[in-house]
Design a protein around this motif. Structure first.
Motif, PDB file in Angstrom:
ATOM      1  N   ALA A 187       9.059 -29.612 -31.616  1.00 54.92           N
ATOM      2  CA  ALA A 187       9.446 -29.749 -30.216  1.00 54.92           C
ATOM      3  C   ALA A 187       8.695 -30.895 -29.547  1.00 54.92           C
ATOM      4  CB  ALA A 187       9.184 -28.432 -29.480  1.00 54.92           C
ATOM      5  N   ARG A 188       7.420 -31.035 -29.880  1.00 55.44           N
ATOM      6  CA  ARG A 188       6.620 -32.107 -29.284  1.00 55.44           C
ATOM      7  C   ARG A 188       7.082 -33.478 -29.765  1.00 55.44           C
ATOM      8  NH1 ARG A 188       3.948 -33.211 -24.760  1.00 55.44           N
ATOM      9  NH2 ARG A 188       2.148 -34.567 -25.065  1.00 55.44           N
ATOM     10  N   GLN A 189       7.343 -33.600 -31.030  1.00 51.84           N
ATOM     11  CA  GLN A 189       7.799 -34.879 -31.579  1.00 51.84           C
ATOM     12  C   GLN A 189       9.175 -35.257 -31.014  1.00 51.84           C
ATOM     13  OE1 GLN A 189       7.474 -33.778 -35.686  1.00 51.84           O
ATOM     14  NE2 GLN A 189       5.392 -34.587 -35.900  1.00 51.84           N
ATOM     15  N   ALA A 190      10.053 -34.284 -30.892  1.00 51.40           N
ATOM     16  CA  ALA A 190      11.374 -34.544 -30.312  1.00 51.40           C
ATOM     17  C   ALA A 190      11.243 -35.013 -28.864  1.00 51.40           C
ATOM     18  CB  ALA A 190      12.233 -33.284 -30.384  1.00 51.40           C
ATOM     19  N   LEU A 197      13.110 -43.302 -25.130  1.00 48.87           N
ATOM     20  CA  LEU A 197      14.447 -43.882 -25.057  1.00 48.87           C
ATOM     21  C   LEU A 197      14.675 -44.876 -23.915  1.00 48.87           C
ATOM     22  CD1 LEU A 197      16.763 -40.924 -26.129  1.00 48.87           C
ATOM     23  CD2 LEU A 197      16.494 -43.125 -27.265  1.00 48.87           C
ATOM     24  N   PRO A 198      14.184 -44.638 -22.724  1.00 56.44           N
ATOM     25  CA  PRO A 198      14.479 -45.624 -21.668  1.00 56.44           C
ATOM     26  C   PRO A 198      13.902 -47.008 -21.935  1.00 56.44           C
ATOM     27  CG  PRO A 198      13.787 -43.542 -20.712  1.00 56.44           C
ATOM     28  CD  PRO A 198      13.511 -43.462 -22.189  1.00 56.44           C
ATOM     29  N   ASN A 199      12.842 -47.088 -22.729  1.00 58.54           N
ATOM     30  CA  ASN A 199      12.222 -48.391 -23.002  1.00 58.54           C
ATOM     31  C   ASN A 199      11.620 -48.380 -24.409  1.00 58.54           C
ATOM     32  OD1 ASN A 199      11.190 -50.948 -22.815  1.00 58.54           O
ATOM     33  ND2 ASN A 199      10.065 -50.599 -20.920  1.00 58.54           N
ATOM     34  N   PRO A 200      12.460 -48.337 -25.437  1.00 60.40           N
ATOM     35  CA  PRO A 200      11.957 -48.128 -26.795  1.00 60.40           C
ATOM     36  C   PRO A 200      11.189 -49.308 -27.372  1.00 60.40           C
ATOM     37  CG  PRO A 200      14.303 -48.623 -26.832  1.00 60.40           C
ATOM     38  CD  PRO A 200      13.921 -48.455 -25.392  1.00 60.40           C
ATOM     39  N   ILE A 201      11.298 -50.478 -26.770  1.00 59.38           N
ATOM     40  CA  ILE A 201      10.597 -51.641 -27.306  1.00 59.38           C
ATOM     41  C   ILE A 201       9.096 -51.543 -27.057  1.00 59.38           C
ATOM     42  CG2 ILE A 201      10.397 -54.160 -27.210  1.00 59.38           C
ATOM     43  CD1 ILE A 201      12.967 -53.093 -28.480  1.00 59.38           C
ATOM     44  N   VAL A 202       8.705 -50.968 -25.940  1.00 61.73           N
ATOM     45  CA  VAL A 202       7.278 -50.904 -25.596  1.00 61.73           C
ATOM     46  C   VAL A 202       6.697 -49.496 -25.702  1.00 61.73           C
ATOM     47  CG1 VAL A 202       7.493 -52.897 -24.084  1.00 61.73           C
ATOM     48  CG2 VAL A 202       7.741 -50.619 -23.122  1.00 61.73           C
ATOM     49  N   ARG A 203       7.536 -48.477 -25.847  1.00 62.96           N
ATOM     50  CA  ARG A 203       7.036 -47.106 -25.926  1.00 62.96           C
ATOM     51  C   ARG A 203       6.994 -46.654 -27.378  1.00 62.96           C
ATOM     52  NH1 ARG A 203       9.989 -43.997 -20.792  1.00 62.96           N
ATOM     53  NH2 ARG A 203       9.212 -45.419 -19.187  1.00 62.96           N
ATOM     54  N   ASN A 204       5.825 -46.228 -27.813  1.00 65.04           N
ATOM     55  CA  ASN A 204       5.615 -45.812 -29.192  1.00 65.04           C
ATOM     56  C   ASN A 204       5.406 -44.300 -29.231  1.00 65.04           C
ATOM     57  OD1 ASN A 204       4.584 -45.207 -31.757  1.00 65.04           O
ATOM     58  ND2 ASN A 204       3.591 -47.204 -31.938  1.00 65.04           N
ATOM     59  N   ALA A 211       1.111 -41.480 -19.496  1.00 60.76           N
ATOM     60  CA  ALA A 211       2.348 -41.281 -18.746  1.00 60.76           C
ATOM     61  C   ALA A 211       3.457 -40.773 -19.662  1.00 60.76           C
ATOM     62  CB  ALA A 211       2.773 -42.586 -18.072  1.00 60.76           C
ATOM     63  N   MET A 212       3.518 -41.319 -20.863  1.00 60.70           N
ATOM     64  CA  MET A 212       4.536 -40.889 -21.815  1.00 60.70           C
ATOM     65  C   MET A 212       4.285 -39.454 -22.278  1.00 60.70           C
ATOM     66  SD  MET A 212       5.717 -42.955 -25.213  1.00 60.70           S
ATOM     67  CE  MET A 212       7.010 -42.315 -26.291  1.00 60.70           C
ATOM     68  N   GLN A 213       3.022 -39.094 -22.460  1.00 57.21           N
ATOM     69  CA  GLN A 213       2.688 -37.724 -22.840  1.00 57.21           C
ATOM     70  C   GLN A 213       3.074 -36.743 -21.733  1.00 57.21           C
ATOM     71  OE1 GLN A 213      -1.291 -37.109 -24.547  1.00 57.21           O
ATOM     72  NE2 GLN A 213      -1.415 -39.308 -24.938  1.00 57.21           N
ATOM     73  N   ILE A 219       9.882 -32.861 -20.708  1.00 59.57           N
ATOM     74  CA  ILE A 219      11.068 -32.785 -21.556  1.00 59.57           C
ATOM     75  C   ILE A 219      10.998 -31.568 -22.469  1.00 59.57           C
ATOM     76  CG2 ILE A 219      12.302 -33.917 -23.455  1.00 59.57           C
ATOM     77  CD1 ILE A 219      11.482 -36.600 -22.177  1.00 59.57           C
ATOM     78  N   GLU A 220       9.814 -31.303 -23.013  1.00 56.90           N
ATOM     79  CA  GLU A 220       9.633 -30.152 -23.905  1.00 56.90           C
ATOM     80  C   GLU A 220       9.943 -28.850 -23.178  1.00 56.90           C
ATOM     81  OE1 GLU A 220       6.245 -28.561 -27.087  1.00 56.90           O
ATOM     82  OE2 GLU A 220       5.884 -30.352 -25.858  1.00 56.90           O
TER      83      GLU A 220
END
Length: 233
Positions: A187-190, A197-204, A211-213, A219-220
């Motif tokens: 669930a966490r990885q998903a 997705l909104p900015n896949p070039i800079v978000r790993n 912020a992403m976490q 989302i989880e």
């Protein structure tokens, strides 16, 4: 007495008529492409305009097509609840969400796009934001939703979405970032993949920012409460 136009004027009119004819033919071809290809995509795994561009510009194009049965349900739930909560209810366009976003300054954003709209954009259109592109997305999204099932649209979307430079599709992304198939995502990885997705070039997803976490945690939680929101899948 008949009047004859000077030769240079007559040639100019002929050239203009020829140009307009060519433009009209080009527009018809552009319109025909999605109309013809969309039904074919019931069976044939498609590639997107961005995938083609990535390959032509030597950025790479890695994608491993998988059916929805080979994607962890929590991944599907995460995407629907984050990207398009009314996916199972609308017919391609969520006019309530679209109206809210279009009223904002700066033009239409990703928040105005349903999953069918994002799918047809990735398949047939360009990436930069504009009202012209958004205007094309709307009829194409209705057409795709009419021709394809919700399950097929989701399958296509998850297999053409970009998750990094030259990296397309949930299977390739899952293997790249977490070294596991999409069917085994937690669930966490998903949630982390969805947050990118909104900015896949800079978000790993494998090295998320704070912020992403934080977004992934939201989302989880939404994915856990998906319930009837994902009933059409």
């Amino acid at each position: 007495m008949s009047l004859r136009l000077p030769a240079n004027v007559a040639n100019a009119f002929a050239d203009r008529k020829s140009l307009m004819r060519r433009i009209g033919q080009f527009v018809l071809v552009i319109i025909a492409i999605p109309l013809v290809l969309t039904p074919i995509y019931w069976i044939v795994p498609p590639i997107s305009t961005l995938m083609i561009w990535s390959a032509l510009t030597f950025q790479g194009m890695e994608r491993d097509w998988v059916g929805l049965d080979d994607v962890a349900p929590v991944m599907v739930n995460s995407v629907i609840m984050s990207e398009d909560g009314q996916f199972c209810e609308h017919s391609g366009v969520d006019w309530n969400a679209l109206g809210i976003v279009l009223d904002r300054e700066g033009g239409p954003s990703r928040g105005a796009s349903t999953i069918p709209m994002q799918t047809v954009k990735n398949l047939f259109l360009w990436q930069s934001r504009s009202y012209v592109r958004k205007g094309l997305e709307i009829p194409l999204a209705y057409y795709a939703d009419f021709i394809l099932s919700k399950r097929r649209i989701m399958t296509i979307y998850l297999n053409i979405a970009q998750w990094g430079p030259g990296l397309f599709g949930v299977e390739a992304a899952s293997q790249h970032y977490f070294n596991k198939p999409a069917s085994k995502l937690t669930a966490r990885q998903a949630a982390l993949l969805t947050a990118a997705l909104p900015n896949p070039i800079v978000r790993n997803p494998a090295k998320p920012s704070r912020a992403m976490q934080a977004k992934a945690r939201i989302i989880e939680g939404r994915a856990r409460a998906a319930g009837d929101y994902v009933g059409c899948i």
